[in-house]
Design an enzyme around this catalytic site. Sequence first.
Site, PDB file in Angstrom:
ATOM      1  CG  ASN A  13      -1.727   1.246   1.374  1.00  0.00           C
ATOM      2  OD1 ASN A  13      -1.773   2.059   0.442  1.00  0.00           O
ATOM      3  ND2 ASN A  13      -2.384   1.415   2.510  1.00  0.00           N
ATOM      4  CE  LYS A  15      -0.136   3.134   4.708  1.00  0.00           C
ATOM      5  NZ  LYS A  15       0.021   3.191   6.160  1.00  0.00           N
ATOM      6  CG  HIS A  99      -5.713   1.884   5.101  1.00  0.00           C
ATOM      7  ND1 HIS A  99      -5.277   2.831   6.003  1.00  0.00           N
ATOM      8  CD2 HIS A  99      -4.718   0.974   4.991  1.00  0.00           C
ATOM      9  CE1 HIS A  99      -4.066   2.490   6.413  1.00  0.00           C
ATOM     10  NE2 HIS A  99      -3.696   1.373   5.813  1.00  0.00           N
ATOM     11  CD  GLU A 101      -2.792   5.418   6.689  1.00  0.00           C
ATOM     12  OE1 GLU A 101      -2.767   5.508   5.449  1.00  0.00           O
ATOM     13  OE2 GLU A 101      -1.896   4.858   7.347  1.00  0.00           O
ATOM     14  CD  GLU A 171      -3.308  -2.480   7.169  1.00  0.00           C
ATOM     15  OE1 GLU A 171      -2.240  -2.736   6.617  1.00  0.00           O
ATOM     16  OE2 GLU A 171      -3.899  -1.389   7.042  1.00  0.00           O
ATOM     17  N   GLY A 177       2.737   2.059  10.708  1.00  0.00           N
ATOM     18  CA  GLY A 177       3.705   3.146  10.579  1.00  0.00           C
ATOM     19  C   GLY A 177       4.437   3.478  11.868  1.00  0.00           C
ATOM     20  CB  SER A 217       5.477  -2.146  11.750  1.00  0.00           C
ATOM     21  OG  SER A 217       5.085  -0.809  12.025  1.00  0.00           O
TER      22      SER A 217
HETATM   23  P1  13P Z   1       3.238   0.168   7.553  1.00  0.00           P
HETATM   24  O1  13P Z   1       3.716  -1.126   6.936  1.00  0.00           O
HETATM   25  O2  13P Z   1       4.002   1.359   7.084  1.00  0.00           O
HETATM   26  O3  13P Z   1       3.126   0.067   9.032  1.00  0.00           O
HETATM   27  O4  13P Z   1       1.735   0.398   6.993  1.00  0.00           O
HETATM   28  C1  13P Z   1       0.826  -0.603   7.108  1.00  0.00           C
HETATM   29  C2  13P Z   1      -0.403  -0.217   6.346  1.00  0.00           C
HETATM   30  O5  13P Z   1      -1.133   0.667   6.747  1.00  0.00           O
HETATM   31  C3  13P Z   1      -0.679  -0.918   5.090  1.00  0.00           C
HETATM   32  O6  13P Z   1      -1.958  -0.646   4.634  1.00  0.00           O
END
Ligand code: 13P
Length: 259
Positions: A13, A15, A99, A101, A171, A177, A217
Amino acid sequence: MNRRYRKTIIAGNWKMNKTLSETRAFADAFKAILPKVKTCDVVLCVPSVNLQGAIRAFKDCRVSVGAQNVHYEASGAYTGEVSPAMLSDLGVKYVIIGHSERRQYYNETDFTVNKKVHAALAAGLRPIVCVGESLEQRELGVTMELVEYQVKAALSGVTAENVRRVTVAYEPLWAIGTGKTATAEQAGEVCSHIRAVIRGLYGARVARSITIQYGGSMNGSNAAELLAQPDIDGGLIGGASLDPEKLLPIIEAAGQEQT
Ligand code: 13P
């Protein structure tokens, strides 16, 4: 993982990262190192403005391109939005839905997630539905109930035939992150519960065919341990998917012999 019954899917992803030129540079570098032997499916979910360019850049290799969001209506006065048919017509295969976010910053709710899942499936797309708890919810001890509710809401009204095209990504918000990964046991426990919820909804045969990913992560150092959990069939990877050299070890971990 259980490759006998279901696909292992490693999805990046991206982003809001990478311009089109950076996407092309990634593709060139990645294609040069990507193993030819296909042990897992590889998907990269790129910003919508770069979908077409990414499809072109990854055309001659086994990487599928995915989107990070989609609208639930077929067309209309929704300034700035992208419809399911626009994605499938481009050759997009997967779409991330719900997601955290998007839930946090753009008012995505369990209700809109469900509408988007239906719309994506109707357009022939493969939804990657994200669920997961916040740190507060984990500390309150409601993780399982919350994730169960999110899965049931996302899949409400989806038929057994269509649900086979859905991937669920667990997740935990506190692991995204942050560099703080859930332990393999924590992640495995929730992913097993997700499969049990799907079993309750659709029966054992469907449940064992569904790919359930872990995200938060994930990297080359922890991927093998996470993927060794019987109900973790892949990863949804943010940061580590932006660099071919960091993504490759995760793909290699997904290709390891199962014990
Ligand atoms: P990270 O791997 O940067 O923690 O992000 C995970 C994520 O949100 C994937 O959709």
